[in-house]
Write an enzyme that holds these catalytic residues in place. Structure first.
Site, PDB file in Angstrom:
ATOM      1  N   SER A  29       0.828  -1.216   0.000  1.00 21.21           N
ATOM      2  CA  SER A  29       0.000   0.000   0.000  1.00 21.21           C
ATOM      3  C   SER A  29       0.858   1.260   0.000  1.00 21.21           C
ATOM      4  O   SER A  29       1.723   1.429   0.853  1.00 21.21           O
ATOM      5  CB  SER A  29      -0.898   0.032   1.240  1.00 21.21           C
ATOM      6  OG  SER A  29      -1.832  -0.999   1.181  1.00 21.21           O
ATOM      7  N   HIS A  60      -3.480   0.297  -5.048  1.00 18.51           N
ATOM      8  CA  HIS A  60      -3.002  -0.960  -5.652  1.00 18.51           C
ATOM      9  C   HIS A  60      -3.446  -0.999  -7.118  1.00 18.51           C
ATOM     10  O   HIS A  60      -4.533  -1.485  -7.426  1.00 18.51           O
ATOM     11  CB  HIS A  60      -3.556  -2.164  -4.887  1.00 18.51           C
ATOM     12  CG  HIS A  60      -2.982  -2.288  -3.518  1.00 18.51           C
ATOM     13  ND1 HIS A  60      -1.827  -2.998  -3.256  1.00 18.51           N
ATOM     14  CD2 HIS A  60      -3.360  -1.746  -2.338  1.00 18.51           C
ATOM     15  CE1 HIS A  60      -1.546  -2.907  -1.964  1.00 18.51           C
ATOM     16  NE2 HIS A  60      -2.455  -2.160  -1.390  1.00 18.51           N
ATOM     17  N   HIS A  82      -6.009  -8.620  -1.663  1.00 21.36           N
ATOM     18  CA  HIS A  82      -5.969  -9.024  -0.255  1.00 21.36           C
ATOM     19  C   HIS A  82      -7.052 -10.058   0.025  1.00 21.36           C
ATOM     20  O   HIS A  82      -8.083 -10.093  -0.632  1.00 21.36           O
ATOM     21  CB  HIS A  82      -6.188  -7.811   0.657  1.00 21.36           C
ATOM     22  CG  HIS A  82      -5.168  -6.736   0.494  1.00 21.36           C
ATOM     23  ND1 HIS A  82      -5.229  -5.820  -0.533  1.00 21.36           N
ATOM     24  CD2 HIS A  82      -4.073  -6.433   1.214  1.00 21.36           C
ATOM     25  CE1 HIS A  82      -4.191  -5.009  -0.428  1.00 21.36           C
ATOM     26  NE2 HIS A  82      -3.477  -5.348   0.618  1.00 21.36           N
ATOM     27  N   TYR A  84      -9.157 -10.005   2.375  1.00 22.64           N
ATOM     28  CA  TYR A  84     -10.446  -9.382   2.743  1.00 22.64           C
ATOM     29  C   TYR A  84     -11.256  -8.932   1.528  1.00 22.64           C
ATOM     30  O   TYR A  84     -12.423  -8.574   1.659  1.00 22.64           O
ATOM     31  CB  TYR A  84     -10.228  -8.212   3.724  1.00 22.64           C
ATOM     32  CG  TYR A  84      -9.383  -7.076   3.191  1.00 22.64           C
ATOM     33  CD1 TYR A  84      -9.867  -6.181   2.248  1.00 22.64           C
ATOM     34  CD2 TYR A  84      -8.075  -6.895   3.639  1.00 22.64           C
ATOM     35  CE1 TYR A  84      -9.090  -5.153   1.750  1.00 22.64           C
ATOM     36  CE2 TYR A  84      -7.286  -5.874   3.159  1.00 22.64           C
ATOM     37  CZ  TYR A  84      -7.806  -5.004   2.219  1.00 22.64           C
ATOM     38  OH  TYR A  84      -7.020  -3.996   1.720  1.00 22.64           O
ATOM     39  N   GLU A  85     -10.632  -8.951   0.345  1.00 21.37           N
ATOM     40  CA  GLU A  85     -11.400  -8.597  -0.865  1.00 21.37           C
ATOM     41  C   GLU A  85     -12.272  -9.769  -1.308  1.00 21.37           C
ATOM     42  O   GLU A  85     -13.072  -9.621  -2.229  1.00 21.37           O
ATOM     43  CB  GLU A  85     -10.440  -8.163  -1.981  1.00 21.37           C
ATOM     44  CG  GLU A  85      -9.789  -6.812  -1.690  1.00 21.37           C
ATOM     45  CD  GLU A  85      -8.679  -6.472  -2.661  1.00 21.37           C
ATOM     46  OE1 GLU A  85      -8.982  -6.121  -3.812  1.00 21.37           O
ATOM     47  OE2 GLU A  85      -7.493  -6.563  -2.271  1.00 21.37           O
ATOM     48  N   ALA A 112       2.600  -2.232   3.823  1.00 20.55           N
ATOM     49  CA  ALA A 112       2.419  -1.207   4.848  1.00 20.55           C
ATOM     50  C   ALA A 112       1.934  -1.932   6.087  1.00 20.55           C
ATOM     51  O   ALA A 112       1.124  -2.853   5.994  1.00 20.55           O
ATOM     52  CB  ALA A 112       1.385  -0.195   4.389  1.00 20.55           C
ATOM     53  N   MET A 213      -2.285  -6.802   6.721  1.00 21.51           N
ATOM     54  CA  MET A 213      -3.347  -7.657   6.180  1.00 21.51           C
ATOM     55  C   MET A 213      -2.913  -8.394   4.908  1.00 21.51           C
ATOM     56  O   MET A 213      -3.739  -8.741   4.073  1.00 21.51           O
ATOM     57  CB  MET A 213      -4.587  -6.800   5.882  1.00 21.51           C
ATOM     58  CG  MET A 213      -5.075  -5.995   7.077  1.00 21.51           C
ATOM     59  SD  MET A 213      -6.390  -4.865   6.607  1.00 21.51           S
ATOM     60  CE  MET A 213      -6.500  -3.826   8.071  1.00 21.51           C
ATOM     61  N   SER A 214      -1.621  -8.620   4.759  1.00 22.86           N
ATOM     62  CA  SER A 214      -1.151  -9.229   3.500  1.00 22.86           C
ATOM     63  C   SER A 214       0.107 -10.062   3.740  1.00 22.86           C
ATOM     64  O   SER A 214       0.375 -10.491   4.850  1.00 22.86           O
ATOM     65  CB  SER A 214      -0.846  -8.115   2.481  1.00 22.86           C
ATOM     66  OG  SER A 214       0.281  -7.368   2.890  1.00 22.86           O
ATOM     67  N   ASN A 237       1.958   3.600  10.254  1.00 22.09           N
ATOM     68  CA  ASN A 237       1.268   4.200  11.406  1.00 22.09           C
ATOM     69  C   ASN A 237       1.607   3.374  12.626  1.00 22.09           C
ATOM     70  O   ASN A 237       1.994   2.213  12.507  1.00 22.09           O
ATOM     71  CB  ASN A 237      -0.253   4.188  11.178  1.00 22.09           C
ATOM     72  CG  ASN A 237      -0.771   2.780  10.923  1.00 22.09           C
ATOM     73  OD1 ASN A 237      -0.581   2.224   9.836  1.00 22.09           O
ATOM     74  ND2 ASN A 237      -1.407   2.198  11.920  1.00 22.09           N
ATOM     75  N   HIS A 258      -6.565   4.550   6.170  1.00 17.20           N
ATOM     76  CA  HIS A 258      -6.048   4.028   4.904  1.00 17.20           C
ATOM     77  C   HIS A 258      -5.382   5.143   4.086  1.00 17.20           C
ATOM     78  O   HIS A 258      -4.311   4.947   3.508  1.00 17.20           O
ATOM     79  CB  HIS A 258      -7.148   3.330   4.088  1.00 17.20           C
ATOM     80  CG  HIS A 258      -6.633   2.683   2.833  1.00 17.20           C
ATOM     81  ND1 HIS A 258      -5.685   1.674   2.860  1.00 17.20           N
ATOM     82  CD2 HIS A 258      -6.892   2.917   1.518  1.00 17.20           C
ATOM     83  CE1 HIS A 258      -5.387   1.318   1.611  1.00 17.20           C
ATOM     84  NE2 HIS A 258      -6.105   2.048   0.783  1.00 17.20           N
TER      85      HIS A 258
END
Ligand code: HPA
Length: 283
Positions: A29, A60, A82, A84-85, A112, A213-214, A237, A258
């Site tokens: 990201s 992306h 990802h 979650y997609e 990220a 998340m990846s 972050n 995000h």
């Protein structure tokens, strides 16, 4: 199994690569600008590659870029899909299988991540030393189902998933560039929710340094296929808790996080690019 050896070969054969890439790179990201540095680029949108999962998340772009970076033949995935997609992990990791089929024996994977180690700060780059596959431990893996031995072994050794030698090279390059590199353990969560304060405390107790998340499914598949892996997290972050112990909340609000991740990535890009080019120059 959706993608056995023949299926992977079928997809790879659709890509008329002008070169045999040695290194595969996946941009995280806010880091997709990496691919813009590739020389003599051949750019293929994911939609033109059979079965490639279109990347739907902002930041992306969803393009495969073949060409040269620091003199090395590379294949860059500019953006990723990802879990979650909603795609199965096997499909999310198809690009790694295809990189391997095109000839890449090394994977540089970037992401990220939220910093959990209190010694970190937003903007840091962290070399991944190891990971915790929370999604895998909870019962999903791109390797579930029958195993095709032509792609890799049934049981995969993950005792040194992140290559020690590549990390050493990255540390040397970082030192020469005057970059202070962090090192630590990455944990993959399913997302797309950011962590609750209780989850942040739980992850800290697990002994992880960064959360995202990846990456982990891609590394699992790369290791299955015998690739060497260098993983780099950009700490976009900090997932720190404030307030009294046990009553904390993340300093950053979910709204806009995000966007913050993407903005921070753009700032970190020159550092990351210099690091990756330096590493490519030495492998
Ligand atoms: N949590 C999970 N994933 C992330 C974060 C985070 O704080 N930052 C970037 N990706």
């Amino acid at each position: 199994m959706i993608y056995d050896f023949e299926e992977v070969e079928r997809v790879a054969s659709q890509i008329r690569a002008p070169l045999k890439p040695q290194v595969g790179i996946i941009t995280g990201s806010g880091l997709s600008g990496l691919a813009d540095e590739v020389e003599e680029p051949l750019v293929i949108p994911y939609e033109e590659i059979p079965d490639f999962p279109p990347a739907t998340v902002e930041g992306h772009p969803g393009r495969m870029v073949l060409g040269y970076l620091a003199g090395k033949a590379v294949v860059v995935m500019q953006g990723r899909a990802h879990f979650y997609e909603g795609y199965p992990l096997e499909r999310i990791t198809l690009p790694v299988r295809v990189m391997r089929a095109l000839g890449a024996d090394t994977l540089i994977v970037t992401n990220a991540a939220g910093g959990l180690n209190e010694g970190f700060k937003a903007g840091d780059l962290m070399l991944i030393t190891d990971h915790i596959n929370l999604v895998g431990m909870a019962g999903d893996s791109p390797l579930f189902g029958p195993n095709d031995e032509r792609l890799g072994p049934r049981f995969v050794d993950m005792s040194e998933a992140y290559d020690r030698e590549l990390r050493k090279i990255a540390l040397e390059v970082g030192h020469e560039l005057g970059l202070e590199l962090r090192q630590g353990v990455y944990v993959m969560v399913g997302g797309p929710t950011f962590e609750t304060p209780a989850e942040i405390r739980f992850l800290r107790l697990m002994g992880v340094d960064a959360v995202g998340m990846s990456t982990v499914p891609e590394v699992v598949v790369a290791r299955h296929g015998g690739m060497r892996v260098l993983g780099i997290s950009h700490i976009s972050n900090m997932a720190v808790l404030t307030g009294s112990p046990g009553m904390g909340h993340p300093v950053k609000k979910e709204e806009g996080l995000h966007e913050e991740v993407l903005e921070a990535g753009e700032k970190a890009l020159p550092k990351l690019l210099a690091l990756i080019k330096g590493v490519l120059g030495r492998i």
